[in-house]
Design a protein around this motif. Structure first.
Motif, PDB file in Angstrom:
ATOM      1  N   PRO A   1       0.806  -1.216   0.000  1.00 53.36           N
ATOM      2  CA  PRO A   1       0.000   0.000   0.000  1.00 53.36           C
ATOM      3  C   PRO A   1       0.845   1.274   0.000  1.00 53.36           C
ATOM      4  O   PRO A   1       0.398   2.315  -0.451  1.00 53.36           O
ATOM      5  N   GLY A   2       2.087   1.187   0.492  1.00 58.44           N
ATOM      6  CA  GLY A   2       2.949   2.371   0.519  1.00 58.44           C
ATOM      7  C   GLY A   2       3.510   2.700  -0.850  1.00 58.44           C
ATOM      8  O   GLY A   2       3.968   3.807  -1.092  1.00 58.44           O
ATOM      9  N   ARG A   3       3.489   1.718  -1.749  1.00 59.27           N
ATOM     10  CA  ARG A   3       3.968   1.965  -3.116  1.00 59.27           C
ATOM     11  C   ARG A   3       2.973   1.365  -4.089  1.00 59.27           C
ATOM     12  O   ARG A   3       3.180   0.298  -4.646  1.00 59.27           O
ATOM     13  N   PRO A   4       1.864   2.069  -4.264  1.00 54.98           N
ATOM     14  CA  PRO A   4       0.757   1.498  -5.034  1.00 54.98           C
ATOM     15  C   PRO A   4       1.115   1.218  -6.477  1.00 54.98           C
ATOM     16  O   PRO A   4       1.832   2.008  -7.105  1.00 54.98           O
TER      17      PRO A   4
END
Lengths: 234, 361
Positions: free
Chosen positions: A213-216
Motif C-alpha cells: 500500500p505504501g507503493r501502489p
C-alpha cells in the motif's frame, strides 16, 4: 476493446517542430494524423477531420486551451488529451474539468504518448456479457458488484466500491478529485470533509488491494490532480 | 543612532535622545557639584563640555544644540555666584555657549558623514556581491545547460550526417542523448524552481495530506528500473493527515531520494520514514552510503554547492530548492550522519498546526 489501428488523430499545436515529431511518431504506429495550428482552425478541424482522438496543446497563442476543450466537448464526445508544461497545474486541472480526458506534461516520451492514446481510446461500457474488467491481479465485476484480488474476494464498503468503480470505468485515464466528488458523493466541490473522505477511502482501498500500500501499483496518485487506475498488461 | 523604538511622535522628533540629553546635563551637574567642593572654579564647565561631546557623538545635532544651551544655563544657575540664582547672563556664558555649539555641531556633522560613508560602502558591497552571484549563476547555468546540449547536438548531428554508423553505435548514441535530454529537463526544472524560491514567489497551497500517499507518489516519480535495482522502502505507519503542499513536498522527497540513490552504493537500500514527535511531523530519508564529511554538513543546502565531488552530475540546486520549499512551510531541513559508514539521514521537520491557507513563501 476499441480498434486503434488506423485511428484518426487531430493534433492542435502552434509549434511546428513538435507537430512534426508527433505526426511522425503517430504515423509510425499506423495512426492517421491531422493538424490544426490555432484555436479557430482547431474547432473547424474537430468536426471536419472526424478525429477519434484530439491532442490539444494548452499553450495556444490565440485562444485559451481550456476554452477550446470545453467547446469541443460541448459538441462531441471525442476523447481529448491536453499537452501542458511543467507548472501549468491550474490549466491542466481546468482542462480536465472542462472535459479533457487526460493530459501529458511536456516533455514526454513517445511510449508515454502512445500509452495515453490507447488508454483514452479504450472505452469500457459494461453491458451484457462484458461486465468484468481485469488488470493485473485485480478483477472487477460490475454485474455482480464484486471485486477479487489474487482470486480472493475483497470486501469493500459501498463508498470504496463506488470510488473503485469510477477508476475502473476510466481505467488508464486520470480521474480528477472533482469528478470523484461529483460521481461518488454528488457534490460539486470537495469542501473539507469530502476531501478528507476521499483520501481515507483511497487509503483503505490501497490497504485492501495493493500488495504494497505504501507503493501502489494499481491506484496511482496524480499529484495535485486526482487518481489513475493503472492498466497492467496480463 | 538606533536605540529608539518607533513611537507615536513624528519621525523627525524622537523623544528619547532629548530625554537622554537632559539626563546627561543633570549628570554633569552632579559631577560638577561633587568637584565644586574641591575646586570651585569656572573650569567646572568642562564637565558640561564632556556631556555635549557625548551627546553629539551619540545623538546628533538636535540634541547637541539642546545640550549646549541647557549646559550653559544650568552651569550659570548652579555654579556662578549667586549659586542657584540668575542675575544676568555673563559674557563668559556667551563665549562658552558659542564654544559648546561649535564643538557639538562639528562632532555631530562629522559623525553623520561617517555614517553616510559606511552606508555607502555597505551598499556598494551588497551590489558587488549581487553581481558576483549573478555572474556565477550565469556561468553555472550556461555550463550546466550547454553540457547536455553538447552531447545531444553531437549525437544528432552524427546520426544526421554519418549514414555509415552501425546499429550498435547508433543505439548507444541515441541512448546517451535520451539520457542527456532527461538531465537537461531536470536542470531547467531546477532553475525555474530556484528562481521562484529566490524571488519569494513560491506559492504554497496548504491542504491536508496523506503522508503515506506523499511518499508513495514521490517514489512513483522514478522510473521503475531505477528503483528495482535498489531496495527502496517507504515505511510510513498510520499518520494523521498533515497540512502541506502535496506537489511541492513531493518534489522535496524526490530530490532527497534522488540524492540518496546517487550518493550511496548500488547495492545499498534507501528508506523513507515518517513519524510524529513532540508535536511535529518528521519525514526522514535514509541512505547507507559513506555519509557526508562533517565540515560540509552546514553547506550542502547552499545554492550551487557541490561539495568535494564536482564531477557528479547536478547543478547543486536540488537541496537549496528543498530548503526553500520546507522553509516556506515554516519547517526545517537538515542532514545528520548516522555514524561511520552508516550513511546519512536527511530530516524534514514540519509544524502540525497550520491554517489551511495559500501562503507565499
Amino acid at each position: 476493446m476499441a480498434k486503434t489501428e488506423g485511428a484518426r488523430i487531430l493534433i492542435i499545436d502552434d509549434d511546428k517542430p513538435l507537430r512534426s515529431v508527433l505526426k511522425a511518431t503517430l504515423q509510425a504506429d499506423n495512426y492517421r494524423v491531422f493538424e490544426a495550428v490555432d484555436g479557430d482552425s482547431a474547432l473547424k478541424a474537430s468536426v471536419a477531420a472526424r478525429p477519434d482522438v484530439i491532442i490539444l496543446d494548452l499553450g495556444l497563442p490565440d485562444r485559451s486551451g481550456v476554452e477550446i476543450a470545453r467547446e469541443i466537448r460541448s459538441r462531441a464526445a471525442t476523447p481529448i488529451i491536453v499537452l501542458s508544461v511543467y507548472d501549468q497545474e491550474a490549466d491542466k486541472i481546468s482542462a480536465l474539468d472542462a472535459g479533457a480526458d487526460d493530459y501529458l506534461t511536456k516533455p514526454f516520451s513517445a511510449p508515454e504518448l502512445l500509452a495515453r492514446l490507447r488508454a483514452v481510446m479504450r472505452r469500457w461500457i459494461p453491458h451484457g456479457k462484458e461486465q468484468v474488467f481485469k488488470t493485473g491481479q485485480l478483477v472487477f465485476d460490475v454485474g455482480k458488484r464484486s471485486v477479487f484480488f489474487k482470486d480472493e474476494p475483497v470486501r469493500l464498503t459501498p463508498t470504496e466500491y463506488e470510488v473503485l468503480k469510477l477508476l475502473v470505468l476510466k481505467a488508464g485515464k486520470v480521474v480528477t478529485h472533482g469528478q470523484l466528488f461529483k460521481e461518488v458523493w454528488n457534490k460539486s466541490e470537495g469542501m473539507g470533509r469530502i476531501d478528507h473522505l476521499l483520501r481515507v477511502t483511497v487509503s483503505n482501498l490501497r490497504n485492501k488491494i495493493e500488495p504494497d500500500p505504501g507503493r501502489p501499483s494499481y491506484i496511482l496518485t496524480e499529484p495535485g490532480v486526482g487518481y489513475r487506475l493503472s492498466v497492467q498488461e496480463p | 543612532m538606533s536605540l529608539m523604538k518607533p513611537s507615536m511622535v513624528p519621525k523627525r522628533l524622537h523623544f528619547w535622545p532629548y530625554f537622554m540629553t537632559i539626563l546627561l546635563v543633570a549628570l554633569a551637574t552632579a559631577v560638577a557639584e561633587f568637584f565644586y567642593v574641591l575646586f570651585p572654579s569656572r573650569d567646572l564647565i568642562m564637565f558640561y563640555l564632556l556631556a555635549v561631546v557625548v551627546i553629539s557623538l551619540r545623538w546628533g545635532s538636535g540634541p547637541a544644540i539642546l545640550g549646549s544651551f541647557l549646559s550653559v544655563l544650568v552651569f550659570d544657575y548652579c555654579f556662578v555666584p549667586p549659586r542657584f540664582g540668575f542675575i544676568a547672563i555673563h559674557n563668559q556664558d556667551w563665549i562658552a555657549l558659542a564654544a559648546f555649539l561649535i564643538v557639538g555641531l562639528s562632532i555631530s556633522a562629522l559623525t553623520a558623514r561617517e555614517h553616510e560613508n559606511s552606508r555607502k560602502i555597505q551598499a556598494i558591497e551588497i551590489l558587488r556581491e549581487k553581481e558576483k552571484f549573478q555572474s556565477v549563476l550565469l556561468h553555472s547555468v550556461s555550463h550546466d545547460l550547454r553540457t547536455p546540449l553538447a552531447s545531444i547536438t553531437a549525437t544528432l548531428s552524427n546520426l544526421f550526417y554519418n549514414k555509415g554508423l552501425d546499429n550498435e553505435t547508433r543505439e548507444e548514441l541515441v541512448a546517451a542523448a535520451y539520457g542527456e535530454s532527461a538531465r537537461l529537463n531536470q536542470l531547467v526544472g531546477n532553475l525555474l524552481d530556484m528562481t521562484k524560491v529566490e524571488a519569494g514567489a513560491l506559492k504554497v497551497s496548504l491542504k491536508p495530506c496523506d503522508i503515506r500517499d506523499l511518499a508513495g507518489a514521490a517514489l512513483g516519480q522514478f522510473p521503475k528500473e531505477r528503483l528495482e535495482r535498489r531496495s527502496v522502502r517507504a515505511g510510513i505507519a498510520d499518520l494523521p493527515e498533515v497540512c502541506l503542499d502535496f506537489t511541492l513536498m513531493m518534489k522535496v522527497l524526490v530530490n532527497l531520494v534522488d540524492n540518496a540513490l546517487k550518493y550511496s552504493p548500488e547495492d545499498s537500500p534507501v528508506e523513507i520514514e515518517g513519524e510524529i514527535r513532540e508535536g511535529k511531523l518528521f519525514i526522514e530519508v535514509l541512505d547507507y552510503g559513506h555519509g557526508i564529511p562533517e565540515k560540509e554538513l552546514p553547506h550542502i543546502f547552499e545554492k550551487f554547492y557541490r561539495g568535494e565531488h564536482p564531477d557528479t552530475p547536478g547543478t547543486g540546486l536540488g537541496l537549496a530548492i528543498c530548503k526553500g520549499i520546507v522553509e516556506a512551510h515554516n519547517g526545517k531541513i537538515w542532514a545528520e550522519n548516522r555514524g561511520a559508514k552508516r550513511g546519512t539521514k536527511m530530516v524534514i521537520q514540519l509544524p502540525l498546526n497550520t491554517r489551511l491557507d495559500n501562503i507565499y513563501g
